[in-house]
Design a protein around this motif. Structure first.
Motif, PDB file in Angstrom:
ATOM      1  N   ALA A   1       0.859  -1.187   0.000  1.00 11.39           N
ATOM      2  CA  ALA A   1       0.000   0.000   0.000  1.00 11.39           C
ATOM      3  C   ALA A   1       0.891   1.231   0.000  1.00 11.39           C
ATOM      4  N   SER A   2       0.615   2.159  -0.901  1.00  8.97           N
ATOM      5  CA  SER A   2       1.428   3.372  -1.040  1.00  8.97           C
ATOM      6  C   SER A   2       0.516   4.600  -1.019  1.00  8.97           C
ATOM      7  N   VAL A   3       0.867   5.573  -0.180  1.00  9.63           N
ATOM      8  CA  VAL A   3       0.115   6.834  -0.142  1.00  9.63           C
ATOM      9  C   VAL A   3       0.645   7.730  -1.256  1.00  9.63           C
ATOM     10  N   LEU A   4      -0.220   8.068  -2.215  1.00 11.57           N
ATOM     11  CA  LEU A   4       0.182   8.882  -3.353  1.00 11.57           C
ATOM     12  C   LEU A   4       0.215  10.356  -2.977  1.00 11.57           C
ATOM     13  N   THR A   5       0.785  11.163  -3.843  1.00 17.28           N
ATOM     14  CA  THR A   5       0.919  12.592  -3.565  1.00 17.28           C
ATOM     15  C   THR A   5      -0.429  13.295  -3.482  1.00 17.28           C
ATOM     16  N   ASN A   6      -1.470  12.708  -4.063  1.00 16.72           N
ATOM     17  CA  ASN A   6      -2.802  13.316  -3.990  1.00 16.72           C
ATOM     18  C   ASN A   6      -3.596  12.813  -2.788  1.00 16.72           C
ATOM     19  N   GLY A   7      -2.962  11.987  -1.940  1.00 13.69           N
ATOM     20  CA  GLY A   7      -3.599  11.508  -0.722  1.00 13.69           C
ATOM     21  C   GLY A   7      -4.310  10.188  -0.857  1.00 13.69           C
ATOM     22  N   GLN A   8      -4.516   9.714  -2.081  1.00 14.71           N
ATOM     23  CA  GLN A   8      -5.132   8.411  -2.273  1.00 14.71           C
ATOM     24  C   GLN A   8      -4.124   7.303  -1.973  1.00 14.71           C
ATOM     25  N   VAL A   9      -4.644   6.091  -1.743  1.00 15.34           N
ATOM     26  CA  VAL A   9      -3.783   4.956  -1.393  1.00 15.34           C
ATOM     27  C   VAL A   9      -3.874   3.909  -2.498  1.00 15.34           C
TER      28      VAL A   9
END
Length: 457
Positions: free
Chosen positions: A196-204
């Motif tokens: 699981a990775s938290v993207l720069t736009n806040g989505q996972v």
């Protein structure tokens, strides 16, 4: 402050305040006296006062159960302070809240004559340090092999994993302000051993994993809507892989296994939501680590492929190429890798109880002290004070509740208080308040739904 008495020492040409927990006795030892004194009478007066304090006042204070200071020259007073660090005799800086018995610190004290260098030794404390571990709310589902992601709003998303019955698609949110868990919408696919990775736009972004077989699916969680959305399939099904958010916002996925150990790598573009293959690694590997270096490159280290691997390589997102770099001193898999504040990378266990540092500037690995316990499938968390907290794991049939701290300033390991539960295949996340949330895992007999918090002091 509650339970804190602050002791004022005047270092160099300004005042520094050192808060010390109540019921501590501090002995101040001087390495050397000033070579010359302007006023001999003043020296005698200081010595006389110190003798009086040592012989009369300190015993009285100790009988009354209060803090006391034994000193021959340092003046003390109670005052208030904000964050303060001090210099250790052995080198490096430490916040005064983190000083422990036996620590030695330096200060420069002005005695109205000349600057004098003192060595201050914490000799004794009569009460234990504040409790480092505390239980918090339990998850709604017991699970291991799950992921734990700190969202931009400070909450923690836990999803997937296994329990005694099945592989899970459930997800839940932890609120640090209340210490409670609430369920959120389920993933579209049950999975464990995923990333699981938290993207720069806040989505996972959640990728791959197992559910009877390795998965090629990926999905996005939107914290605003609490909805999961499928986001294309990877080119290769994989589990026990790595997923790394690059500095350009894309996500690099490497290696893993789908029945065969993989050397393939691919990149996810959050703007187009498309997966594209990139060049293969030089060695197929699973249960390895991936770390984003300060220069933006990604360091891949260790893993397994019918044997345990000591090799390392790095990926350059600009050229999309792989380059072999220095080899670790020990073979490792199911280990941890942590990028320190100075840019070096700490890898711990996953084999012997050793640890190593990788220096990107030299591309060399060096040993950096041994841990008390060798361990696999543990967690390592970079604390806000720059230390690394290593938790739990498994070794030779033994589930671990032991916890160790690595101090980069001294390159030494220290054992601290254990968790309330033994656990491996658990997850750990550093919260925005600096605490570490540890969730789930397996102990000697069952899967866990419990969670606990570590608070650095």
């Amino acid at each position: 402050m509650n339970g804190i008495e602050e002791i004022h020492l005047p270092p160099r040409n300004q005042h520094k305040t050192i808060p010390v927990p109540v019921d501590h006795l501090i002995s101040v030892k001087h390495n050397r006296w000033s070579k010359r004194f302007k006023i001999w009478i003043g020296v005698c007066a200081v010595i006389g006062i110190a003798t009086f304090l040592t012989a009369v006042l300190i015993p009285i204070l100790l009988i009354n159960g209060k803090s006391a200071i034994s000193t021959t020259s340092t003046k003390t007073s109670v005052t208030s302070t904000t964050n303060t660090t001090t210099t250790l005799v052995e080198g490096g800086q430490r916040h005064i809240k983190n000083l422990k018995v036996g620590d030695k610190i330096w200060s420069i004290n002005d005695h109205n004559f000349e600057l004098v260098e003192d060595e201050i030794v914490l000799m004794m404390h009569n009460e234990p340090n504040q409790k480092e571990w505390s239980n918090t709310g339990s998850m709604n589902y017991a699970r291991d092999g799950h992921t734990s992601s700190v969202l931009l709003n400070g909450k923690v998303l836990v999803c997937g994993g296994n329990n005694e019955v099945s592989t899970l698609k459930s997800a839940e949110l932890y609120d640090p302000s209340t210490g409670t868990w609430t369920t959120t919408s389920n993933m579209n696919n049950a999975r464990s051993g995923h990333t699981a990775s938290v993207l720069t736009n806040g989505q996972v972004l959640v990728t791959g994993g197992y559910n009877d077989r390795a998965l090629d699916s990926a999905e996005l969680y939107d914290p605003l809507t609490e909805i999961w959305t499928n986001t294309g399939k990877m080119n290769n099904a994989r589990a026990s892989h790595t997923s790394t958010v690059l500095k350009n916002g894309r996500v690099l996925v490497t290696g893993g296994s789908n029945g065969n150990v993989l050397d393939s790598a691919e990149v996810y573009d959050r703007l187009t939501r498309i997966w594209t293959t990139t060049r293969n690694m030089t060695i197929a590997r699973e249960e390895h680590t991936a770390s984003v270096l300060i220069n933006g490159k990604v360091l891949i280290a260790g893993g397994a492929h019918n044997y345990h691997i000591s090799s390392a390589e790095f990926y350059d997102p600009i050229t999309e190429t792989w380059t072999i770099t220095g080899t670790m001193n020990d073979e490792r898999y199911a280990h941890t890798a942590t990028v320190l504040t100075d840019g070096k990378v700490l890898v711990s266990s996953g084999g012997p109880n050793s640890a190593e540092l990788y220096d990107p500037s030299t591309e060399h690995w060096v040993f950096t002290g041994n841990m008390s316990d060798a361990r696999f499938i543990h967690t390592a968390s970079l604390l806000t004070n720059g230390k690394v907290l290593v938790i739990g794991g498994y070794i030779a049939g033994v589930y671990l509740d032991s916890v160790e701290l690595y101090d980069p300033s001294t390159r030494k390991w220290s054992t601290i208080s254990s968790m309330s539960s033994k656990r491996w295949v658990h997850a750990a996340s550093v919260l925005m308040n600096g605490k570490v949330l540890v969730t789930g895992g397996i102990n000697n007999s069952s899967h866990l739904n419990s969670a606990e918090l570590y608070e650095p002091y």
